[in-house]
Design an enzyme around this catalytic site. Structure first.
Site, PDB file in Angstrom:
ATOM      1  N   GLU A  13     -18.203  -9.445   0.581  1.00  0.00           N
ATOM      2  CA  GLU A  13     -19.031  -8.619   1.595  1.00  0.00           C
ATOM      3  C   GLU A  13     -20.199 -10.149   1.642  1.00  0.00           C
ATOM      4  OE1 GLU A  13     -18.757  -5.317   3.430  1.00  0.00           O
ATOM      5  OE2 GLU A  13     -16.536  -4.645   1.573  1.00  0.00           O
TER       6      GLU A  13
ATOM      7  N   SER B 123       8.264   3.315  23.124  1.00  0.00           N
ATOM      8  CA  SER B 123       8.511   3.142  24.298  1.00  0.00           C
ATOM      9  C   SER B 123       7.274   4.029  24.724  1.00  0.00           C
ATOM     10  CB  SER B 123       9.646   3.559  24.991  1.00  0.00           C
ATOM     11  OG  SER B 123      10.725   3.066  24.954  1.00  0.00           O
TER      12      SER B 123
END
Length: 633
Positions: free
Chosen positions: A97, A363
């Protein structure tokens, strides 16, 4: 000579005037900038003695009618003093981190620069440059909004925290208040939650598992997705080896002994929705350390019915057609989620495919291509060429590998023809298509090449459904939400949902055109299996090799999205968006609309909004646009 002197004097006068004008402009911008900065930082909370927030609280959730749908009990856990922080946890967290935690002053310029370079290369936000101190500032004092104002406040608070507390104290505050998923706030609660022992007994492998969860607590934890959690823990272990906190040999040994969940978790009713709400509540500082009642948007009856429909569909075709998983979300056009199913079985896999999964929409993504075209002057009756098209080395083929020549945009969209979509995307610009998707709410990373037109970029079901809900709403921004109000045990309101009054994001004319072509999908196109006894519209989607099948559609009352596929991304047996996905959508929506009178799809004037700007201001001349598109030129 007098002429030269005159010209020189005129030039000098102009330069003096220019300098005065520039100085005035700088002064004005400076005053405005200082004022804006003062406004951003004027209401910062004090960092002196943050209150001792704990995870020991309970969450009671109720449905939209007030019936209790879940009670999430408090988890045991102690706040650890700085000197009691396990070394393995500190090493794992810092290596992943914030590797320069002990050397920076609360903000890490090197980390910010590295993240900026990575994001530029990716064409989107993939990395953040926040330090642990900045994350703590956001965690304790700020909302999760991604705005420049909040970022400036975060930086200012981080600097104040560094001035007020030692590095060890900051790290202890962070680890005691970080969310580790599955309702566990704080490192000790997380250790007990996942491994059934206190944080002081954590092994290196267990510490790596918990550190890995910090990036995305709802996904990278053993309860939600064991495989994802283990893969993430291996990244942490590699980071530890690179940082020199463990040797390469030890890293290999630790990676081989990654633990499994120690305690069997009972699956709650409405588990996927409940987990989603819990994560949001745990992320609100005003709820920490309190027992709260959360009023949700869930329609319990609709949720139960939808679960039954999903199970029936999977039982009927799952094995035969190799459909391993399904996800479904139902919401209002305003974004209030009424039902959510994140997978086949929460007990077997709490991983929420409606929220956390990212898959290729196929699509379905053409919705944004056509919307961009409609906003640039195209109309459903305009003609476009359906014929082979080549972009660089890429030549997309249609589903049946047949071409129809000149067709209307309405037909091309309804029958989901690929070549026309690519032509439209190339003419309006791929960046314009991506920007259109983002404007409607797509936050996932998007490709910047022509394949984007056919859905090559992975998105989430809920974000895609929320984006298309904007069209269902009549063109107003849709804010997907699950919580309407939160109260503490004394009845005080801690949070109340307030919709963003951002107004119109799609012009009235363009929105009406999109409702036209999307209605044709259901009437005569690839989504005929979804047709209802009332006006409806939608879009089918099928990714390459039948790996994903989608149908997202809407009526005037509700918007629903369906996804079918497999967790390992293996192909289904010729399952398309217009097949099982559209039929499941039909079954759920047909039942959901019982007792509702059929009404026309929503138009902008039904929402009483004031448009942010004229649609004409964002469009080009229609005739100019069509000249570029017709004939594929």
């Amino acid at each position: 000579r007098r002429d030269r002197i005159s010209v020189t004097s005129a030039r000098a006068s102009c330069l003096r005037g220019g300098r005065r004008l520039a100085l005035s402009a700088i002064t004005v911008f400076g005053v405005v900038g200082v004022g804006w900065l003062a406004w951003c930082l004027g209401e910062l909370p004090s960092v002196d003695g943050p209150k001792a927030l704990t995870a020991r609280s309970a969450i009671t959730m109720v449905s939209e009618t007030g019936a209790v749908i879940a009670e999430v009990g408090d988890l045991p856990g102690d706040d650890l003093a700085p000197e009691r922080l396990p070394r393995a946890v500190v090493a794992a967290v810092l290596s992943t981190e914030d590797r320069r935690f002990f050397s920076h002053f609360g903000v890490d310029p090197i980390g910010v620069a590295r993240a900026a370079v990575q994001n530029l290369r990716a064409g989107g936000v993939e990395q953040g440059g926040s330090t642990i101190t900045q994350q703590l500032a956001k965690m304790l004092f700020l909302s999760p909004d991604r705005t420049l104002k909040r970022k400036l406040q975060e930086v200012a608070l981080a600097l104040a925290l560094e001035h007020r507390y030692s590095k060890q104290e900051i790290l202890a505050l962070y680890l005691n208040h970080a969310y580790f998923g599955a309702g566990a706030v704080g490192i000790d609660a997380a250790a007990r939650r996942y491994f059934d022992h206190p944080a002081s007994e954590l092994r290196v492998s267990e510490a790596a598992m918990l550190a890995g969860a910090l990036k995305a607590p709802s996904r990278y934890n053993l309860v939600a997705d064991r495989d994802a959690a283990i893969d993430r823990a291996k990244v942490v272990i590699s980071n530890m080896a690179n940082a020199g906190t463990i040797s390469a040999d030890d890293a290999s040994k630790v990676a081989e002994e990654l633990p499994t969940l120690a305690v069997k978790v009972k699956a709650p009713t409405n588990g996927y929705f409940v987990d989603w709400v819990v994560e949001q509540v745990r992320g609100m500082p005003q709820t920490w350390g309190r027992s709260v009642t959360v009023m949700t948007t869930l329609d319990a009856g609709l949720q139960t019915m939808a679960e039954a429909r999903v199970q029936a569909m999977l039982a009927a075709v799952g094995t035969k057609d190799k459909v391993g998983q399904a996800a479904l979300v139902v919401m209002t056009p305003e974004g209030a989620v009424k039902a959510m199913i994140g997978g086949r079985s929460y007990a077997d896999s709490p991983f929420n495919r409606a929220i956390q999964a990212r898959r290729q929409p196929g699509s379905t993504f053409k919705t944004f291509v056509y919307l961009a075209a409609m906003e640039h002057g195209a109309a459903p009756t305009d003609i476009v060429l359906d014929a082979p098209v080549k972009v660089g080395d890429w030549s997309p083929a249609d589903y049946l590998n047949k071409y129809r020549g000149h067709v209307t945009l309405r037909t091309a969209f309804a029958d989901s023809l690929n070549a026309p979509a690519v032509r439209l995307a190339e003419k309006v610009g791929i960046r314009t298509v991506a920007d259109t998707a983002r404007r409607l709410g797509i936050g996932s990373s998007l490709r910047r090449d022509a394949t984007l037109a056919l859905g090559s970029s992975e998105v989430g079901l809920t974000e895609l459904t929320g984006a298309i809900a904007t069209i269902a709403s009549g063109g107003l921004r849709t804010e997907v939400h699950s919580i309407t109000e939160i109260r503490d045990s004394a009845g005080a309101v801690l949070y109340r949902y307030q919709p963003d009054d951002a107004g119109e994001v799609i012009g009235a004319t363009a929105n009406a055109k999109m409702q036209d072509v999307m209605s044709e999908v259901v009437r005569t196109g690839t989504g005929k299996a979804a047709s209802l006894d009332r006006p409806a519209a939608g879009k089918t989607g099928t990714s390459q090799d039948y790996r994903d099948a989608w149908f997202i559609g809407f009526t005037s009352h509700l918007v629903a999205g369906v996804w079918l596929g497999n967790d390992d991304n293996s192909p289904m047996r010729k399952v398309t968006g217009g097949g099982h996905a559209a039929r499941l959508w039909h079954d759920v929506m047909s039942s959901a609309h019982q007792g509702m009178a059929p009404t026309a799809l929503r138009t902008p004037d039904q929402r009483n909004f004031v448009a942010r700007a004229s649609e004409a201001a964002t469009t080009v001349d229609a005739e100019t646009f069509l000249q570029r598109v017709i004939g594929g030129g």
